[in-house]
Scaffold this motif. Structure first.
Motif, PDB file in Angstrom:
ATOM      1  N   VAL A 197     -38.098  20.752   4.760  1.00 54.28           N
ATOM      2  CA  VAL A 197     -37.530  21.356   5.973  1.00 54.28           C
ATOM      3  C   VAL A 197     -37.176  22.819   5.702  1.00 54.28           C
ATOM      4  O   VAL A 197     -36.977  23.238   4.544  1.00 54.28           O
ATOM      5  N   LEU A 198     -37.091  23.548   6.778  1.00 58.48           N
ATOM      6  CA  LEU A 198     -36.556  24.910   6.787  1.00 58.48           C
ATOM      7  C   LEU A 198     -35.257  24.873   7.604  1.00 58.48           C
ATOM      8  O   LEU A 198     -35.270  24.430   8.763  1.00 58.48           O
ATOM      9  N   ILE A 199     -34.165  25.372   7.035  1.00 60.54           N
ATOM     10  CA  ILE A 199     -32.901  25.366   7.784  1.00 60.54           C
ATOM     11  C   ILE A 199     -32.166  26.687   7.517  1.00 60.54           C
ATOM     12  O   ILE A 199     -32.052  27.130   6.369  1.00 60.54           O
ATOM     13  N   ARG A 200     -31.710  27.308   8.596  1.00 56.45           N
ATOM     14  CA  ARG A 200     -31.074  28.628   8.513  1.00 56.45           C
ATOM     15  C   ARG A 200     -29.555  28.463   8.504  1.00 56.45           C
ATOM     16  O   ARG A 200     -28.979  27.669   9.240  1.00 56.45           O
ATOM     17  N   GLY A 201     -28.894  29.262   7.655  1.00 53.87           N
ATOM     18  CA  GLY A 201     -27.435  29.193   7.582  1.00 53.87           C
ATOM     19  C   GLY A 201     -26.869  30.302   6.713  1.00 53.87           C
ATOM     20  O   GLY A 201     -27.499  31.356   6.521  1.00 53.87           O
ATOM     21  N   PHE A 202     -25.660  30.069   6.180  1.00 52.62           N
ATOM     22  CA  PHE A 202     -24.942  31.052   5.378  1.00 52.62           C
ATOM     23  C   PHE A 202     -24.556  30.432   4.032  1.00 52.62           C
ATOM     24  O   PHE A 202     -24.493  29.203   3.899  1.00 52.62           O
ATOM     25  N   MET A 203     -24.292  31.304   3.048  1.00 51.60           N
ATOM     26  CA  MET A 203     -23.904  30.830   1.720  1.00 51.60           C
ATOM     27  C   MET A 203     -22.382  30.775   1.617  1.00 51.60           C
ATOM     28  O   MET A 203     -21.692  31.774   1.838  1.00 51.60           O
ATOM     29  N   TYR A 204     -21.888  29.585   1.289  1.00 54.57           N
ATOM     30  CA  TYR A 204     -20.458  29.440   1.065  1.00 54.57           C
ATOM     31  C   TYR A 204     -20.105  30.182  -0.224  1.00 54.57           C
ATOM     32  O   TYR A 204     -20.884  30.170  -1.183  1.00 54.57           O
ATOM     33  N   PRO A 205     -18.952  30.885  -0.277  1.00 57.41           N
ATOM     34  CA  PRO A 205     -18.603  31.690  -1.451  1.00 57.41           C
ATOM     35  C   PRO A 205     -18.742  30.933  -2.776  1.00 57.41           C
ATOM     36  O   PRO A 205     -18.339  29.774  -2.893  1.00 57.41           O
ATOM     37  N   THR A 206     -19.333  31.596  -3.752  1.00 57.17           N
ATOM     38  CA  THR A 206     -19.585  31.007  -5.070  1.00 57.17           C
ATOM     39  C   THR A 206     -18.775  31.744  -6.138  1.00 57.17           C
ATOM     40  O   THR A 206     -18.245  32.837  -5.895  1.00 57.17           O
ATOM     41  N   LEU A 207     -18.698  31.148  -7.321  1.00 54.42           N
ATOM     42  CA  LEU A 207     -17.972  31.780  -8.424  1.00 54.42           C
ATOM     43  C   LEU A 207     -18.782  32.906  -9.050  1.00 54.42           C
ATOM     44  O   LEU A 207     -18.227  33.891  -9.539  1.00 54.42           O
ATOM     45  N   SER A 208     -20.099  32.767  -9.012  1.00 54.38           N
ATOM     46  CA  SER A 208     -20.969  33.784  -9.608  1.00 54.38           C
ATOM     47  C   SER A 208     -21.611  34.639  -8.523  1.00 54.38           C
ATOM     48  O   SER A 208     -21.759  34.209  -7.374  1.00 54.38           O
ATOM     49  N   LYS A 209     -21.991  35.831  -8.882  1.00 58.90           N
ATOM     50  CA  LYS A 209     -22.660  36.747  -7.962  1.00 58.90           C
ATOM     51  C   LYS A 209     -24.164  36.774  -8.169  1.00 58.90           C
ATOM     52  O   LYS A 209     -24.913  37.246  -7.303  1.00 58.90           O
ATOM     53  N   SER A 210     -24.628  36.252  -9.298  1.00 61.33           N
ATOM     54  CA  SER A 210     -26.071  36.259  -9.581  1.00 61.33           C
ATOM     55  C   SER A 210     -26.422  35.033 -10.417  1.00 61.33           C
ATOM     56  O   SER A 210     -25.541  34.362 -10.968  1.00 61.33           O
ATOM     57  N   GLY A 211     -27.742  34.748 -10.488  1.00 63.08           N
ATOM     58  CA  GLY A 211     -28.195  33.603 -11.274  1.00 63.08           C
ATOM     59  C   GLY A 211     -27.733  32.271 -10.714  1.00 63.08           C
ATOM     60  O   GLY A 211     -27.570  31.295 -11.447  1.00 63.08           O
ATOM     61  N   ILE A 212     -27.574  32.193  -9.405  1.00 62.82           N
ATOM     62  CA  ILE A 212     -27.045  30.983  -8.762  1.00 62.82           C
ATOM     63  C   ILE A 212     -28.171  29.963  -8.568  1.00 62.82           C
ATOM     64  O   ILE A 212     -29.236  30.292  -8.027  1.00 62.82           O
ATOM     65  N   THR A 213     -27.927  28.724  -8.971  1.00 62.81           N
ATOM     66  CA  THR A 213     -28.917  27.651  -8.781  1.00 62.81           C
ATOM     67  C   THR A 213     -28.367  26.485  -7.946  1.00 62.81           C
ATOM     68  O   THR A 213     -29.145  25.600  -7.569  1.00 62.81           O
ATOM     69  N   TYR A 214     -27.057  26.544  -7.646  1.00 66.21           N
ATOM     70  CA  TYR A 214     -26.460  25.499  -6.803  1.00 66.21           C
ATOM     71  C   TYR A 214     -25.389  26.140  -5.931  1.00 66.21           C
ATOM     72  O   TYR A 214     -24.570  26.947  -6.396  1.00 66.21           O
ATOM     73  N   PHE A 215     -25.374  25.759  -4.643  1.00 63.44           N
ATOM     74  CA  PHE A 215     -24.365  26.286  -3.706  1.00 63.44           C
ATOM     75  C   PHE A 215     -24.313  25.385  -2.475  1.00 63.44           C
ATOM     76  O   PHE A 215     -25.119  24.464  -2.314  1.00 63.44           O
ATOM     77  N   GLN A 216     -23.358  25.679  -1.605  1.00 64.09           N
ATOM     78  CA  GLN A 216     -23.234  24.977  -0.331  1.00 64.09           C
ATOM     79  C   GLN A 216     -23.825  25.855   0.771  1.00 64.09           C
ATOM     80  O   GLN A 216     -23.385  26.986   0.999  1.00 64.09           O
ATOM     81  N   HIS A 217     -24.833  25.314   1.431  1.00 61.32           N
ATOM     82  CA  HIS A 217     -25.476  25.981   2.558  1.00 61.32           C
ATOM     83  C   HIS A 217     -24.740  25.513   3.813  1.00 61.32           C
ATOM     84  O   HIS A 217     -24.737  24.312   4.125  1.00 61.32           O
ATOM     85  N   VAL A 218     -24.089  26.458   4.526  1.00 60.03           N
ATOM     86  CA  VAL A 218     -23.193  26.059   5.629  1.00 60.03           C
ATOM     87  C   VAL A 218     -23.663  26.618   6.963  1.00 60.03           C
ATOM     88  O   VAL A 218     -24.533  27.494   7.030  1.00 60.03           O
TER      89      VAL A 218
END
Length: 285
Positions: A197-218
């Motif tokens: 699927v393709l789904i559009r959204g925003f990135m929930y704030p993460t601890l890192s600013k780069s090299g991110i491989t896991y996050f919450q798509h909100v």
């Protein structure tokens, strides 16, 4: 002859002195201080004392002092009560103590009486909703969208899905989401499991600013930036391909391409996860 004249002049001089000294008194007769004189003196002293004490004796009559009613007595029968009588013979300290019993105990007591007993002091989090989720009457789940189709996009022919499509309040009238919610999913929603699927959204704030491989798509920017906890169907746990990490994307939408999974995790009465995107790639255009 001269001796006689001097004697006559001397006698005349003494006579004049005698007459001048005696005319200043009405009675030149010598007499002893009698008992009558003592009584007359006592009467004069008594009369003088009574005139001096007269204002003091008249001040012994009581005066009326009106004392303000306490907050508890406002609007009650205390408004019609008689004023307190304080005799003037009381010292100022005693009079003040007698009237102080009618005063409010403290400012805190007054405040407590003004505020309703059931008044609640509202926290910043609770002011955002007239009916907080913790006090919301659960809605009865029912199917609101029985059928739904999705269009394919891009070279991967992924299904274009939106957060509205997986919103359980809009699909199943669920609020809050019960533990057995996946069992009530309609077929079209269940069939999205395993689809790309393709789904559009925003990135929930993460601890890192780069090299991110896991996050919450909100779902939206308001959830990301204003500290609200997104509902379980407004966020998707996203695991990127190991060789395609991403940087933190702040305040703007982007697409994620990945495989959608129905992967519910419910522990201790709380939803931790409902949807999962795996083997995903961020398409930041």
């Amino acid at each position: 002859m001269r001796t006689l004249s001097f004697g006559i002049l001397t006698a005349v001089a003494f006579s004049c002195l005698f007459l001048c000294g005696c005319n200043n008194s009405e009675n030149t007769e010598f007499r002893e201080f009698s008992e009558q004189d003592r009584l007359n003196s006592l009467e004069v002293e008594s009369a003088g004392t009574s005139q001096t004490a007269k204002p003091e004796s008249s001040s012994q009559s009581p005066i009326e002092v009106e004392v303000a009613a306490s907050p508890d007595e406002v609007g009650s029968s205390a408004l019609n009560s008689e004023p307190i009588t304080v005799p003037m013979s009381l010292t100022p300290e005693v009079a003040e103590q007698g009237s102080s019993s009618e005063k409010p105990a403290s400012d805190d007591t007054t405040i407590a009486k003004v505020a309703p007993a059931n008044a609640e002091v509202m926290s910043p989090a609770s002011t955002s909703s007239d009916n907080p989720a913790g006090q919301m009457t659960p809605l009865e789940p029912k199917l609101l969208i029985a059928e739904k189709t999705f269009q394919k996009e891009g070279p991967q022919q992924a299904l274009r899905v939106s957060f509205d499509d997986i919103d359980l309040l809009k699909v199943l009238n669920m609020e809050p989401v019960p533990e057995n919610a996946p069992e009530m999913f309609p077929d079209w929603l269940k069939n999205l499991d395993g689809k790309q699927v393709l789904i559009r959204g925003f990135m929930y704030p993460t601890l890192s600013k780069s090299g991110i491989t896991y996050f919450q798509h909100v779902r939206d920017n308001e959830i990301c930036c204003f500290g609200r906890t997104p509902k379980i169907y407004d966020r998707i746990s996203t695991i990127l391909q190991a060789d395609k990490p991403t940087n933190y994307i702040q305040g703007r939408p982007y697409d994620v391409l990945g495989t959608l999974r129905m992967d519910p995790i419910y522990e201790d009465g709380e939803w931790l996860q409902l949807y999962l995107l795996e083997d995903a790639v961020v398409l930041d255009k």
